[in-house]
Design an enzyme around this catalytic site. Structure first.
Site, PDB file in Angstrom:
ATOM      1  N   SER A  99       1.250 -10.663   7.240  1.00  0.00           N
ATOM      2  CA  SER A  99       0.165 -10.286   8.142  1.00  0.00           C
ATOM      3  C   SER A  99      -1.143 -10.452   7.384  1.00  0.00           C
ATOM      4  CB  SER A  99       0.337  -8.824   8.569  1.00  0.00           C
ATOM      5  OG  SER A  99      -0.836  -8.304   9.165  1.00  0.00           O
TER       6      SER A  99
ATOM      7  N   TYR B  26       1.599   0.361   6.467  1.00  0.00           N
ATOM      8  CA  TYR B  26       1.860  -1.027   6.872  1.00  0.00           C
ATOM      9  C   TYR B  26       1.183  -2.004   5.919  1.00  0.00           C
ATOM     10  CZ  TYR B  26       1.959  -5.154   9.959  1.00  0.00           C
ATOM     11  OH  TYR B  26       2.142  -6.409  10.491  1.00  0.00           O
TER      12      TYR B  26
END
Length: 253
Positions: A137, A150
């Site tokens: 990501s 995350y």
């Protein structure tokens, strides 16, 4: 045909392969001739998607369970291309984040990637060919508020991938990351709903908040991420290893 990547005879495993980015990658690699296995904990959803292609099959897999990963890979046959796509993104202010959320985010996003990669490596080494593609990501390269767990997990995926690429440099196996920005998936739909619920903003305003960091001011399409993964599978991409390919409209450079 021009631009077609022949993956005939290659076996691909895509974790988290039933929807969104995982489904787009599975479809793209199946179209290129690979035999694709998609895996997640939601077998019903996987089977529904797998029924759309003769080249796609579905299995149940909990990437956070080391014993289950070992068991599934033992019965799966050799995996030539591993797409570590399974992931989740729970949000919380850092000072309110529970250890449970922290452990869950590291478990599915980082430890799951480690377990599946380790399980797939031995047959790749025997064949002296393999592709490990970790879907990370832009959160692997920058911070986003309320997503510290995350972000930590995705930063870890990039670090692990770089180290692994060096260890495999003398083989025909490459290890890379693809790092999408905010993508038109259910995770982003959930994020928009969360923003509208907590802030009373409209969906349009919530979407604008998510894409404001992307110079193109739009969501990434899952097929764009799949295209990057497909490119990394090419024999001609064998010198591309230890890299993070950002698919984010210029958000990360």
């Amino acid at each position: 045909m021009e631009g077609f990547v022949a993956l005939d005879g290659k076996h691909v495993l895509v974790t988290g392969g039933g929807t969104g980015i995982g489904a787009a990658i599975a479809q793209s690699l199946a179209h290129a001739g690979a035999s694709v296995t998609i895996a997640s904990r939601n077998l019903d959803r996987l089977q529904k998607f797998a029924s759309t292609s003769d080249n796609i099959s579905a299995i149940s897999l909990d990437v956070t369970d080391a014993g289950h990963v070992t068991e599934v890979f033992a019965g799966l046959g050799d995996v030539d291309i591993l797409i570590n796509n399974a992931g989740a993104a729970l949000t919380a202010p850092f000072h309110k984040m529970s250890e449970e959320i922290w452990s869950q985010m590291l478990g599915v996003n980082l430890t799951g990637t480690f377990l599946c990669t380790q399980a797939a490596l031995a047959p790749m080494k025997v064949k002296n060919w393999g592709r490990i593609i970790n879907i990370a990501s832009t959160a692997a390269h920058k911070g986003y508020a309320y997503t510290s767990a995350y972000c930590a997990a995705k930063h870890g995926v990039v670090g692990m991938t770089k180290a692994l690429a060096l260890e495999l440099a003398g083989t025909g196996i490459t290890a890379n990351c693809v790092c999408p920005g905010f993508t038109d998936t259910q995770i982003v739909a959930d994020a928009i709903e969360n923003i509208t619920t907590k802030t009373r903003r409209s969906e349009e305003e919530a979407l604008g908040e998510l894409v404001k960091g992307n110079p193109q001011k739009r969501l990434i399409e899952p097929e764009e991420v799949a295209n990057a993964a497909l490119w990394l599978c090419r024999d001609e991409s064998r010198s591309i290893t230890g890299q993070s390919i950002n698919v984010a409209g210029g958000e990360v450079m």
